[in-house]
Design a protein around this motif. Structure first.
Motif, PDB file in Angstrom:
ATOM      1  N   ASP A   1      -8.694  14.376  -1.388  1.00 30.54           N
ATOM      2  CA  ASP A   1      -7.808  15.449  -2.407  1.00 30.54           C
ATOM      3  C   ASP A   1      -6.134  15.361  -2.260  1.00 30.54           C
ATOM      4  N   ALA A   2      -5.611  14.759  -0.721  1.00 29.87           N
ATOM      5  CA  ALA A   2      -4.557  14.238  -0.554  1.00 29.87           C
ATOM      6  C   ALA A   2      -4.259  13.172  -1.135  1.00 29.87           C
ATOM      7  N   LEU A   3      -5.567  12.353  -1.106  1.00 29.11           N
ATOM      8  CA  LEU A   3      -4.945  11.099  -2.010  1.00 29.11           C
ATOM      9  C   LEU A   3      -4.354  11.397  -3.506  1.00 29.11           C
ATOM     10  N   ASP A   4      -5.313  12.140  -4.221  1.00 29.85           N
ATOM     11  CA  ASP A   4      -4.747  12.233  -5.728  1.00 29.85           C
ATOM     12  C   ASP A   4      -3.720  12.978  -5.904  1.00 29.85           C
ATOM     13  N   ALA A   5      -3.122  13.762  -4.644  1.00 32.11           N
ATOM     14  CA  ALA A   5      -1.927  14.578  -4.919  1.00 32.11           C
ATOM     15  C   ALA A   5      -0.956  13.225  -4.684  1.00 32.11           C
ATOM     16  N   GLU A   6      -1.057  11.911  -3.834  1.00 30.16           N
ATOM     17  CA  GLU A   6      -0.301  11.396  -3.887  1.00 30.16           C
ATOM     18  C   GLU A   6       0.466  10.315  -5.198  1.00 30.16           C
ATOM     19  N   VAL A   7      -0.672   9.857  -4.983  1.00 29.70           N
ATOM     20  CA  VAL A   7      -0.879   9.211  -5.819  1.00 29.70           C
ATOM     21  C   VAL A   7      -0.179   9.341  -7.535  1.00 29.70           C
ATOM     22  N   GLY A   8      -0.578  10.658  -7.892  1.00 32.49           N
ATOM     23  CA  GLY A   8       0.342  11.180  -9.440  1.00 32.49           C
ATOM     24  C   GLY A   8      -0.532  10.125 -11.020  1.00 32.49           C
ATOM     25  N   GLU A   9       0.487  10.682 -11.533  1.00 33.66           N
ATOM     26  CA  GLU A   9      -0.049  10.102 -12.726  1.00 33.66           C
ATOM     27  C   GLU A   9       0.186   8.618 -12.722  1.00 33.66           C
ATOM     28  N   CYS A  10       0.703   8.193 -12.528  1.00 30.61           N
ATOM     29  CA  CYS A  10       0.536   6.376 -12.961  1.00 30.61           C
ATOM     30  C   CYS A  10      -0.105   5.526 -11.942  1.00 30.61           C
ATOM     31  N   THR A  11      -1.267   6.257 -11.600  1.00 35.52           N
ATOM     32  CA  THR A  11      -2.049   5.670 -10.979  1.00 35.52           C
ATOM     33  C   THR A  11      -4.000   6.318 -11.472  1.00 35.52           C
ATOM     34  N   GLY A  12      -4.789   5.636 -11.323  1.00 29.91           N
ATOM     35  CA  GLY A  12      -6.201   6.474 -12.045  1.00 29.91           C
ATOM     36  C   GLY A  12      -6.741   6.259 -10.894  1.00 29.91           C
ATOM     37  N   ILE A  13      -7.885   6.809 -10.118  1.00 33.38           N
ATOM     38  CA  ILE A  13      -8.643   7.132  -8.977  1.00 33.38           C
ATOM     39  C   ILE A  13      -9.630   7.005  -9.226  1.00 33.38           C
ATOM     40  N   GLU A  14     -10.507   6.238  -8.253  1.00 28.50           N
ATOM     41  CA  GLU A  14     -12.130   6.942  -9.176  1.00 28.50           C
ATOM     42  C   GLU A  14     -12.760   6.296  -7.751  1.00 28.50           C
ATOM     43  N   MET A  15     -13.412   7.695  -7.312  1.00 31.63           N
ATOM     44  CA  MET A  15     -14.817   7.293  -6.112  1.00 31.63           C
ATOM     45  C   MET A  15     -15.924   6.663  -6.837  1.00 31.63           C
ATOM     46  N   LEU A  16     -16.335   5.722  -5.901  1.00 29.72           N
ATOM     47  CA  LEU A  16     -17.623   4.922  -6.295  1.00 29.72           C
ATOM     48  C   LEU A  16     -18.554   5.075  -5.089  1.00 29.72           C
ATOM     49  N   ARG A  17     -18.521   5.062  -3.833  1.00 31.43           N
ATOM     50  CA  ARG A  17     -19.821   5.376  -3.135  1.00 31.43           C
ATOM     51  C   ARG A  17     -19.229   5.836  -1.665  1.00 31.43           C
TER      52      ARG A  17
ATOM     53  N   ASP B   1       0.537  -0.699  -0.058  1.00 33.11           N
ATOM     54  CA  ASP B   1       0.290   0.033  -0.190  1.00 33.11           C
ATOM     55  C   ASP B   1       1.364   1.065  -0.209  1.00 33.11           C
ATOM     56  N   CYS B   2       2.139   1.243  -0.066  1.00 31.00           N
ATOM     57  CA  CYS B   2       2.876   1.990   0.081  1.00 31.00           C
ATOM     58  C   CYS B   2       2.626   3.023  -1.116  1.00 31.00           C
ATOM     59  N   LEU B   3       2.481   4.391  -1.450  1.00 29.86           N
ATOM     60  CA  LEU B   3       1.778   5.144  -2.661  1.00 29.86           C
ATOM     61  C   LEU B   3       3.550   5.723  -3.114  1.00 29.86           C
ATOM     62  N   VAL B   4       4.457   5.927  -2.291  1.00 32.28           N
ATOM     63  CA  VAL B   4       6.118   6.167  -2.640  1.00 32.28           C
ATOM     64  C   VAL B   4       6.604   5.687  -4.106  1.00 32.28           C
ATOM     65  N   ARG B   5       6.460   6.093  -5.212  1.00 32.03           N
ATOM     66  CA  ARG B   5       7.596   5.194  -6.919  1.00 32.03           C
ATOM     67  C   ARG B   5       9.135   4.893  -6.366  1.00 32.03           C
ATOM     68  N   ASP B   6       9.372   5.616  -5.810  1.00 41.58           N
ATOM     69  CA  ASP B   6      11.476   5.340  -5.491  1.00 41.58           C
ATOM     70  C   ASP B   6      11.398   5.299  -4.458  1.00 41.58           C
ATOM     71  N   ASP B   7      12.565   4.207  -4.069  1.00 42.16           N
ATOM     72  CA  ASP B   7      12.805   3.580  -2.378  1.00 42.16           C
ATOM     73  C   ASP B   7      12.844   4.771  -1.496  1.00 42.16           C
ATOM     74  N   CYS B   8      12.058   4.614  -0.374  1.00 44.37           N
ATOM     75  CA  CYS B   8      11.619   5.285   0.356  1.00 44.37           C
ATOM     76  C   CYS B   8      12.234   4.518   2.133  1.00 44.37           C
ATOM     77  N   GLY B   9      12.619   3.610   1.484  1.00 46.00           N
ATOM     78  CA  GLY B   9      13.220   3.468   3.170  1.00 46.00           C
ATOM     79  C   GLY B   9      13.228   2.047   3.720  1.00 46.00           C
ATOM     80  N   ALA B  10      11.895   2.244   3.755  1.00 51.21           N
ATOM     81  CA  ALA B  10      10.939   1.381   4.808  1.00 51.21           C
ATOM     82  C   ALA B  10      11.518   0.044   4.994  1.00 51.21           C
ATOM     83  N   SER B  11      11.262  -0.609   6.259  1.00 48.01           N
ATOM     84  CA  SER B  11      11.975  -1.403   6.691  1.00 48.01           C
ATOM     85  C   SER B  11      10.602  -2.455   6.917  1.00 48.01           C
ATOM     86  N   CYS B  12      11.049  -3.817   6.079  1.00 50.06           N
ATOM     87  CA  CYS B  12       9.424  -4.688   5.294  1.00 50.06           C
ATOM     88  C   CYS B  12       9.939  -6.091   5.818  1.00 50.06           C
ATOM     89  N   GLU B  13       9.000  -6.611   5.936  1.00 54.07           N
ATOM     90  CA  GLU B  13       8.751  -8.006   6.647  1.00 54.07           C
ATOM     91  C   GLU B  13       7.404  -8.519   5.618  1.00 54.07           C
TER      92      GLU B  13
END
Length: 251
Positions: A147-163, A69-81
């Motif tokens: 609005d915040a989500l739309d700003a984060e997803v960028g141009e590579c991800t479409g977003i649609e409000m359904l309900r 679920d991370c929305l960052v395109r580049d390496d964000c340096g997170a620690s993942c398991e």
């Protein structure tokens, strides 16, 4: 309480899991749980599909560039398991945990920041489409979050409000409106457009990509809606009081 349902549509190469699901239309992932704190995120997913698809999904989950679920395109340096909790020929149960860095953000983190704690998350992924259902309070600032989500997803991800509706305990992630057939309004609209354009004629009068272009939606989105609509119609026929023999032509 209200439920807020929306979908993200990932472009090729922007999400390893979405790429695998797009290559394997019979595979699907639904969340069993999803929890978020300001500094971390953990979730358990239930993946189903052919063995080949599940093996590819398992590899995608282990991809160093993938954090659930991370929305960052580049390496964000997170620690993942990531850990597979259950494995069979047609199922994977996958646990994922990651610790957030200053660069990281995600749908649950944005929701936590805008709506506060006590949220319930449900997700469903097929193809490149990742549908979210969030159960939240009546006064939650939906538009600020969107609005915040739309700003984060960028141009590579479409977003649609359904309900956005009051919580209905009888409505599932794929719930219908009042059509009586188990179809959402988006699915019904797609099905109607396909029939009117001759998509179900033999031979077809229009291809899926042409119909998607005419409707101004991604091809994968249209494919998803039609498949869900077809599944709902098939289930409706089988579950009806009439037997299959009553609706099939006599031999």
């Amino acid at each position: 309480m209200r439920e807020f349902v929306f979908a993200l549509e990932y472009d090729p190469g922007t999400n390893p899991v979405a790429d695998v699901l797009a290559d394997h239309p019979d595979a699907r992932i639904r969340s069993l749980s999803c929890h978020v704190t300001p500094d971390s995120l953990w979730r358990v997913d239930h993946a189903t599909g052919p063995t080949e698809a599940l093996e590819a999904l398992e590899a995608a989950y282990q991809d160093a560039a993938y954090f659930a679920d991370c929305l960052v395109r580049d390496d964000c340096g997170a620690s993942c398991e990531t850990q597979v909790l259950d494995r069979s020929s047609d199922t994977r149960i996958v646990y994922t945990f990651w610790e957030r860095t200053d660069e990281c953000t995600s749908v649950p983190h944005l929701a936590l920041e805008h709506f506060g704690p006590g949220l319930l998350f449900e997700t469903d992924r097929e193809g490149r489409r990742h549908r979210w259902r969030i159960v939240l309070g009546d006064e939650a600032p939906i538009h600020d979050f969107f609005d915040a989500l739309d700003a984060e997803v960028g141009e590579c991800t479409g977003i649609e409000m359904l309900r956005l509706t009051d919580l209905d305990p009888d409505r599932s992630l794929d719930a219908s409106h009042d059509d009586g057939l188990g179809l959402s309004s988006d699915q019904l609209e797609a099905l109607r457009a396909a029939v009117e354009a001759g998509y179900y004629e033999t031979p077809r009068a229009v291809e899926l990509s042409e119909l998607a272009e005419a409707l101004e939606i991604p091809r994968s989105t249209l494919s998803y809606r039609l498949r869900r609509a077809e599944a709902a119609l098939a289930q409706s026929v089988v579950a009806s009081d009439d037997s299959l023999e009553a609706v099939l032509p006599a031999r």
